[in-house]
Design a protein around this motif. Structure first.
Motif, PDB file in Angstrom:
ATOM      1  N   LEU A 165       0.823  -1.207   0.000  1.00 21.06           N
ATOM      2  CA  LEU A 165       0.000   0.000   0.000  1.00 21.06           C
ATOM      3  C   LEU A 165       0.859   1.261   0.000  1.00 21.06           C
ATOM      4  CD1 LEU A 165      -2.866   1.237   0.189  1.00 21.06           C
ATOM      5  CD2 LEU A 165      -2.609   1.152   2.689  1.00 21.06           C
ATOM      6  N   ILE A 166       1.861   1.316   0.863  1.00 24.10           N
ATOM      7  CA  ILE A 166       2.662   2.540   0.943  1.00 24.10           C
ATOM      8  C   ILE A 166       3.588   2.692  -0.265  1.00 24.10           C
ATOM      9  CG2 ILE A 166       2.565   2.636   3.459  1.00 24.10           C
ATOM     10  CD1 ILE A 166       5.355   1.485   3.567  1.00 24.10           C
ATOM     11  N   ARG A 167       3.866   1.585  -0.972  1.00 26.44           N
ATOM     12  CA  ARG A 167       4.702   1.657  -2.181  1.00 26.44           C
ATOM     13  C   ARG A 167       3.866   1.889  -3.432  1.00 26.44           C
ATOM     14  NH1 ARG A 167       7.334  -2.607   0.524  1.00 26.44           N
ATOM     15  NH2 ARG A 167       6.324  -4.166  -0.809  1.00 26.44           N
ATOM     16  N   GLY A 168       2.546   1.974  -3.301  1.00 25.53           N
ATOM     17  CA  GLY A 168       1.696   2.252  -4.440  1.00 25.53           C
ATOM     18  C   GLY A 168       1.418   1.065  -5.326  1.00 25.53           C
ATOM     19  N   ARG A 169       1.692  -0.143  -4.860  1.00 28.37           N
ATOM     20  CA  ARG A 169       1.435  -1.335  -5.664  1.00 28.37           C
ATOM     21  C   ARG A 169      -0.029  -1.756  -5.594  1.00 28.37           C
ATOM     22  NH1 ARG A 169       5.721  -5.759  -4.067  1.00 28.37           N
ATOM     23  NH2 ARG A 169       4.419  -6.915  -5.538  1.00 28.37           N
ATOM     24  N   ILE A 170      -0.749  -1.289  -4.588  1.00 29.09           N
ATOM     25  CA  ILE A 170      -2.194  -1.453  -4.512  1.00 29.09           C
ATOM     26  C   ILE A 170      -2.796  -0.102  -4.138  1.00 29.09           C
ATOM     27  CG2 ILE A 170      -2.188  -3.921  -3.947  1.00 29.09           C
ATOM     28  CD1 ILE A 170      -2.464  -3.192  -1.004  1.00 29.09           C
ATOM     29  N   ASP A 171      -4.083   0.067  -4.439  1.00 26.99           N
ATOM     30  CA  ASP A 171      -4.731   1.340  -4.155  1.00 26.99           C
ATOM     31  C   ASP A 171      -5.288   1.392  -2.734  1.00 26.99           C
ATOM     32  OD1 ASP A 171      -4.488   2.495  -6.859  1.00 26.99           O
ATOM     33  OD2 ASP A 171      -5.820   0.848  -7.418  1.00 26.99           O
ATOM     34  N   LEU A 172      -5.815   0.291  -2.266  1.00 23.38           N
ATOM     35  CA  LEU A 172      -6.390   0.172  -0.932  1.00 23.38           C
ATOM     36  C   LEU A 172      -6.114  -1.231  -0.420  1.00 23.38           C
ATOM     37  CD1 LEU A 172      -9.931   1.683  -1.669  1.00 23.38           C
ATOM     38  CD2 LEU A 172      -8.142   2.822  -0.342  1.00 23.38           C
ATOM     39  N   LEU A 173      -6.299  -1.439   0.876  1.00 22.50           N
ATOM     40  CA  LEU A 173      -6.282  -2.802   1.397  1.00 22.50           C
ATOM     41  C   LEU A 173      -7.443  -2.965   2.358  1.00 22.50           C
ATOM     42  CD1 LEU A 173      -5.212  -3.199   4.613  1.00 22.50           C
ATOM     43  CD2 LEU A 173      -3.047  -2.536   3.577  1.00 22.50           C
ATOM     44  N   VAL A 174      -7.942  -4.186   2.461  1.00 28.50           N
ATOM     45  CA  VAL A 174      -9.044  -4.476   3.366  1.00 28.50           C
ATOM     46  C   VAL A 174      -8.551  -5.423   4.458  1.00 28.50           C
ATOM     47  CG1 VAL A 174      -9.862  -6.377   1.887  1.00 28.50           C
ATOM     48  CG2 VAL A 174     -11.408  -5.357   3.573  1.00 28.50           C
ATOM     49  N   THR A 175      -8.896  -5.090   5.698  1.00 28.08           N
ATOM     50  CA  THR A 175      -8.538  -5.955   6.817  1.00 28.08           C
ATOM     51  C   THR A 175      -9.450  -5.629   7.994  1.00 28.08           C
ATOM     52  OG1 THR A 175      -6.696  -6.846   8.106  1.00 28.08           O
ATOM     53  CG2 THR A 175      -6.782  -4.458   7.875  1.00 28.08           C
ATOM     54  N   ASP A 176      -9.329  -6.393   9.060  1.00 31.14           N
ATOM     55  CA  ASP A 176     -10.114  -6.130  10.254  1.00 31.14           C
ATOM     56  C   ASP A 176      -9.681  -4.812  10.897  1.00 31.14           C
ATOM     57  OD1 ASP A 176     -11.748  -6.762  12.680  1.00 31.14           O
ATOM     58  OD2 ASP A 176      -9.772  -6.932  13.597  1.00 31.14           O
ATOM     59  N   ARG A 177     -10.652  -4.068  11.429  1.00 30.70           N
ATOM     60  CA  ARG A 177     -10.358  -2.758  12.023  1.00 30.70           C
ATOM     61  C   ARG A 177      -9.330  -2.858  13.144  1.00 30.70           C
ATOM     62  NH1 ARG A 177     -12.030  -0.706  16.585  1.00 30.70           N
ATOM     63  NH2 ARG A 177     -13.610  -2.330  16.845  1.00 30.70           N
ATOM     64  N   ARG A 178      -9.524  -3.803  14.068  1.00 35.26           N
ATOM     65  CA  ARG A 178      -8.597  -3.928  15.192  1.00 35.26           C
ATOM     66  C   ARG A 178      -7.209  -4.296  14.722  1.00 35.26           C
ATOM     67  NH1 ARG A 178     -12.562  -7.557  19.082  1.00 35.26           N
ATOM     68  NH2 ARG A 178     -13.471  -5.869  20.319  1.00 35.26           N
ATOM     69  N   LEU A 179      -7.142  -5.266  13.799  1.00 36.06           N
ATOM     70  CA  LEU A 179      -5.832  -5.674  13.287  1.00 36.06           C
ATOM     71  C   LEU A 179      -5.153  -4.509  12.576  1.00 36.06           C
ATOM     72  CD1 LEU A 179      -4.782  -8.938  11.562  1.00 36.06           C
ATOM     73  CD2 LEU A 179      -4.327  -6.780  10.412  1.00 36.06           C
ATOM     74  N   GLY A 180      -5.902  -3.814  11.736  1.00 35.74           N
ATOM     75  CA  GLY A 180      -5.314  -2.711  10.987  1.00 35.74           C
ATOM     76  C   GLY A 180      -4.763  -1.622  11.876  1.00 35.74           C
ATOM     77  N   GLN A 181      -5.508  -1.280  12.933  1.00 37.71           N
ATOM     78  CA  GLN A 181      -5.034  -0.246  13.847  1.00 37.71           C
ATOM     79  C   GLN A 181      -3.757  -0.683  14.564  1.00 37.71           C
ATOM     80  OE1 GLN A 181      -6.033   2.901  14.271  1.00 37.71           O
ATOM     81  NE2 GLN A 181      -7.483   2.583  12.589  1.00 37.71           N
ATOM     82  N   GLN A 182      -3.674  -1.966  14.933  1.00 39.38           N
ATOM     83  CA  GLN A 182      -2.451  -2.446  15.584  1.00 39.38           C
ATOM     84  C   GLN A 182      -1.285  -2.481  14.604  1.00 39.38           C
ATOM     85  OE1 GLN A 182      -2.659  -5.825  18.157  1.00 39.38           O
ATOM     86  NE2 GLN A 182      -4.447  -5.055  19.265  1.00 39.38           N
TER      87      GLN A 182
END
Length: 274
Positions: A165-182
């Motif tokens: 995501l930060i390298r621009g190889r994907i536009d968005l990512l989907v994951t669980d809210r709790r996992l993503g925040q951690q």
């Protein structure tokens, strides 16, 4: 001994007495914080600890394996595992799995964006033409999983998805809210990545066991004991520890003895986790 009594006795042994028979129930799952984590050979997490405590109360020993999710599903299908932790209840698995009446926890699927390349999201129509990072074997929602208007690109790990995501190889990512925040804290990405507010879907995850494995009564007892434990202060203590969220329970605040009991129970199961 009458035949009906012998059959009932055999069923009770299969469902209730794994430890007495010198056997362990084989549970597979994939590490994903804060539900299941493995650090320095030590297993922990909200759903892992909860499952360990419930099985301990039922007198059941557990053999844990922590693997990529697609491998977990394959082991279930091939009979190499008795059950899986943190699995969704979907009709495609009805012939394979039994589920307790009580879920382990809820998953809120949300999208994360790179701040340098924002993509507002309110509905699936907003994903048209984009590439969204996903995890292999995961189910998000029927509409998201079947859509042909955008590309779903899998990555071998959650860390890899955020890296793409930060390298621009994907536009968005989907994951669980709790996992993503951690993950934002773990990878130190809070100044580069942010969560979009709209929830894609919310799903319950379960501890499920294979059908036709003599565990019908066990799964009922697990669900009843899990529901009982989730009403205790000790469960609220686990939620606060792993998520920072405050959970109200109908009982009094946890005592020192209850906290020690939870810690000792989890420690016993961690010794045989790997």
């Amino acid at each position: 001994m009458p035949l009906a009594f012998r059959l009932l006795f055999a069923a009770l042994l299969a469902c209730l007495s794994f430890s007495a028979l010198g056997e362990k129930i084989r549970i597979v799952t994939e590490p994903w914080a804060p539900y299941v984590m493995v650090e320095n050979g030590k297993a922990s997490g909200l759903d892992y600890d909860t499952t360990a405590i419930v099985f301990q109360r039922l007198g059941i020993d557990v053999q844990w394996q922590f693997l990529p999710w697609k491998r977990c599903l394959m082991m279930l299908q091939q009979g190499e595992a008795d059950g899986a932790l943190d699995i969704f209840k979907v009709s495609e698995r009805d012939d394979l799995l039994l589920y307790p009446s009580e879920p382990m926890s809820d998953v809120n699927w949300v999208l994360f964006q790179a701040n340098a390349r924002p993509h507002p999201f309110n509905s699936l129509d907003d994903l048209k033409g984009l590439t969204v990072g996903v995890s292999p074997g995961y189910l998000y929602s029927p509409e998201f999983d079947s859509s042909t208007t955008f590309i779903r690109e899998p990555a071998p790990s959650h860390e890899a998805n955020f890296g793409k995501l930060i390298r621009g190889r994907i536009d968005l990512l989907v994951t669980d809210r709790r996992l993503g925040q951690q993950m934002l804290d773990q990878l130190k990405l809070r100044d580069q990545v942010s969560q979009l507010p709209t929830v894609l879907s919310t799903r319950e995850q379960f501890l499920a066991v294979r059908r036709n494995a003599g565990m019908d009564l066990l799964v009922q007892r697990f669900g009843a004991e899990l529901k009982r434990f989730k009403r205790e202060p000790a469960y609220a203590q686990l939620v606060a520890h792993y998520t920072g969220e405050t959970l109200q329970t109908p009982q009094q605040s946890p005592t020192v003895s209850s906290a020690i009991s939870v810690e000792k129970t989890v420690e016993q199961h961690e010794r045989s986790a790997l």
